[in-house]
Each structure stands twice: as structure tokens, then as C-alpha cells.
Write a protein that holds these residues in place. Sequence first.
Motif, PDB file in Angstrom:
ATOM      1  N   MET A   1       0.845  -1.176   0.000  1.00 28.17           N
ATOM      2  CA  MET A   1       0.000   0.000   0.000  1.00 28.17           C
ATOM      3  C   MET A   1       0.889   1.238   0.000  1.00 28.17           C
ATOM      4  SD  MET A   1      -2.477   1.482   3.014  1.00 28.17           S
ATOM      5  CE  MET A   1      -3.242  -0.080   3.195  1.00 28.17           C
ATOM      6  N   ARG A   2       0.555   2.165  -0.853  1.00 29.44           N
ATOM      7  CA  ARG A   2       1.290   3.427  -0.915  1.00 29.44           C
ATOM      8  C   ARG A   2       0.726   4.381   0.139  1.00 29.44           C
ATOM      9  NH1 ARG A   2       1.635   7.945  -5.602  1.00 29.44           N
ATOM     10  NH2 ARG A   2      -0.595   7.890  -5.323  1.00 29.44           N
ATOM     11  N   VAL A   3       1.599   5.163   0.735  1.00 29.83           N
ATOM     12  CA  VAL A   3       1.207   6.211   1.674  1.00 29.83           C
ATOM     13  C   VAL A   3       1.409   7.542   0.965  1.00 29.83           C
ATOM     14  CG1 VAL A   3       1.643   7.324   3.894  1.00 29.83           C
ATOM     15  CG2 VAL A   3       1.860   4.827   3.682  1.00 29.83           C
ATOM     16  N   VAL A   4       0.323   8.304   0.837  1.00 33.60           N
ATOM     17  CA  VAL A   4       0.373   9.615   0.206  1.00 33.60           C
ATOM     18  C   VAL A   4       0.250  10.662   1.305  1.00 33.60           C
ATOM     19  CG1 VAL A   4      -0.785  11.201  -1.378  1.00 33.60           C
ATOM     20  CG2 VAL A   4      -0.600   8.761  -1.958  1.00 33.60           C
ATOM     21  N   ILE A   5       1.254  11.498   1.420  1.00 35.41           N
ATOM     22  CA  ILE A   5       1.259  12.566   2.413  1.00 35.41           C
ATOM     23  C   ILE A   5       0.965  13.869   1.696  1.00 35.41           C
ATOM     24  CG2 ILE A   5       2.597  13.791   4.157  1.00 35.41           C
ATOM     25  CD1 ILE A   5       4.323  11.214   4.382  1.00 35.41           C
ATOM     26  N   LEU A   6      -0.096  14.532   2.126  1.00 33.54           N
ATOM     27  CA  LEU A   6      -0.489  15.831   1.572  1.00 33.54           C
ATOM     28  C   LEU A   6      -0.300  16.875   2.664  1.00 33.54           C
ATOM     29  CD1 LEU A   6      -3.868  14.768  -0.107  1.00 33.54           C
ATOM     30  CD2 LEU A   6      -1.642  15.054  -1.212  1.00 33.54           C
ATOM     31  N   PHE A   7       0.404  17.960   2.349  1.00 32.99           N
ATOM     32  CA  PHE A   7       0.591  18.992   3.360  1.00 32.99           C
ATOM     33  C   PHE A   7       0.042  20.327   2.890  1.00 32.99           C
ATOM     34  CE2 PHE A   7       4.543  19.164   0.911  1.00 32.99           C
ATOM     35  CZ  PHE A   7       4.712  20.517   0.704  1.00 32.99           C
ATOM     36  N   GLU A  15       5.195  21.647   5.948  1.00 34.60           N
ATOM     37  CA  GLU A  15       5.972  20.977   4.908  1.00 34.60           C
ATOM     38  C   GLU A  15       7.151  20.218   5.523  1.00 34.60           C
ATOM     39  OE1 GLU A  15       8.382  21.906   0.751  1.00 34.60           O
ATOM     40  OE2 GLU A  15       7.490  23.570   1.860  1.00 34.60           O
ATOM     41  N   ARG A  16       7.885  20.855   6.410  1.00 35.61           N
ATOM     42  CA  ARG A  16       9.015  20.193   7.068  1.00 35.61           C
ATOM     43  C   ARG A  16       8.538  19.000   7.900  1.00 35.61           C
ATOM     44  NH1 ARG A  16      10.257  25.523   7.438  1.00 35.61           N
ATOM     45  NH2 ARG A  16       9.594  25.723   9.605  1.00 35.61           N
ATOM     46  N   THR A  17       7.393  19.144   8.517  1.00 35.45           N
ATOM     47  CA  THR A  17       6.835  18.047   9.314  1.00 35.45           C
ATOM     48  C   THR A  17       6.425  16.886   8.413  1.00 35.45           C
ATOM     49  OG1 THR A  17       6.113  19.621  10.999  1.00 35.45           O
ATOM     50  CG2 THR A  17       5.045  17.453  11.000  1.00 35.45           C
ATOM     51  N   ALA A  18       5.791  17.193   7.288  1.00 28.46           N
ATOM     52  CA  ALA A  18       5.406  16.153   6.335  1.00 28.46           C
ATOM     53  C   ALA A  18       6.634  15.427   5.800  1.00 28.46           C
ATOM     54  CB  ALA A  18       4.605  16.769   5.193  1.00 28.46           C
ATOM     55  N   GLU A  19       7.702  16.163   5.546  1.00 33.48           N
ATOM     56  CA  GLU A  19       8.945  15.547   5.068  1.00 33.48           C
ATOM     57  C   GLU A  19       9.535  14.617   6.122  1.00 33.48           C
ATOM     58  OE1 GLU A  19      11.177  19.025   4.002  1.00 33.48           O
ATOM     59  OE2 GLU A  19      10.219  19.176   2.025  1.00 33.48           O
ATOM     60  N   GLN A 133       7.961  18.072  14.188  1.00 34.25           N
ATOM     61  CA  GLN A 133       8.532  16.907  13.513  1.00 34.25           C
ATOM     62  C   GLN A 133       8.671  15.734  14.479  1.00 34.25           C
ATOM     63  OE1 GLN A 133       9.737  20.014  13.479  1.00 34.25           O
ATOM     64  NE2 GLN A 133      10.531  20.578  11.485  1.00 34.25           N
ATOM     65  N   ASP A 134       9.097  16.010  15.711  1.00 33.56           N
ATOM     66  CA  ASP A 134       9.265  14.952  16.710  1.00 33.56           C
ATOM     67  C   ASP A 134       7.913  14.364  17.112  1.00 33.56           C
ATOM     68  OD1 ASP A 134      11.995  15.438  16.636  1.00 33.56           O
ATOM     69  OD2 ASP A 134      11.942  16.788  18.369  1.00 33.56           O
ATOM     70  N   GLN A 135       6.931  15.228  17.336  1.00 33.50           N
ATOM     71  CA  GLN A 135       5.596  14.746  17.699  1.00 33.50           C
ATOM     72  C   GLN A 135       5.001  13.936  16.552  1.00 33.50           C
ATOM     73  OE1 GLN A 135       2.794  17.692  19.137  1.00 33.50           O
ATOM     74  NE2 GLN A 135       1.060  16.312  18.811  1.00 33.50           N
TER      75      GLN A 135
END
Length: 151
Positions: A1-7, A15-19, A133-135
Motif C-alpha cells: 500500500m502506498r502512503v500519500v502525504i499531503l501537506f 511541509e518540514r513536518t510532512a517531510e 517533527q518529533d511529535q
Amino acid sequence: MRVVILFGSEMGTAERTAEAVADGLARSHDVAIYDMSDFDTDDLDTRDFHILVCSTYGSGDLPTGAEPFFDQLDDRLPDLTGLRFAVFGMGDSVYDDTFNRGGEICAERFIARGAEQVGEHARHDASAAVRPQDQALEWVRSLPIGTLATA
């Protein structure tokens, strides 16, 4: 299954968190990451698991870059039945009445089209000491991505 992250980001934090989330998942999943402003709602695929990372802007609004995506969602009214998603929302509790409203709007709009929210709706607080990012990395580990069967 692919995971698609949309920010959806106004100042780049989402954006940095999504990365960071994408980097954390890349070893065990096929991951794609997109700015909501560059993603067409016709490309939403029920076979993918979607992670929405969205900040809150202004008076509890979506970030400017996310608005066209959700306008398109409202205009086209796609049936998202079978689509599974999780939300990592971002806000500042100083703005009590609108805290994390951007992520809530994302969830409401996807659910209204028939999508199913999975896992805890994470809400980062910019007034807290923990970096988003950590959370987000801790939160994404709690999601049952690997156990979800593809549609």
C-alpha cells in the motif's frame, strides 16, 4: 500500500513536518509527498493511505496553499468512500477558539465525502516545547498503516 502525504503549509512548518513523516515511513512503505496546492483531487486513490499534515492560518482557516485543493474537492464532490486517512494538525493554543482548526477542517471535508479517519487526530501546539517533527514521528508510529488491507 502506498502512503500519500499531503501537506498544507503557510510558513513551511507543515511541509518540514510532512517531510519528516515521509522520511520516517520510507524504510517500510512506498511514500509519496505532495503540497496540497500541487495535488489534484482526481488523483485521490482509495488504494492509498493518506496522511494530511495541515497548519492553521489566520482566524482558524486553512493555509492559503491548501484552499485550492479543498475548493476543488467541494466543486467536484468526489465519492471518497473507502479512502482511509489520518490527520496531523498544527496550531497554537494561544488562539484558543481556533486552535488546530486547519486540521479539523481537513478531516471534516474528507469525512463529508465518505472517507474514513484512522487513528488519533494529532494536534501539535506551537506553544509547547516539543518540535512538530518529533511529535509527528511519534504519532505516525501509532497509526495502523501496515495492518490496513488495500481496497
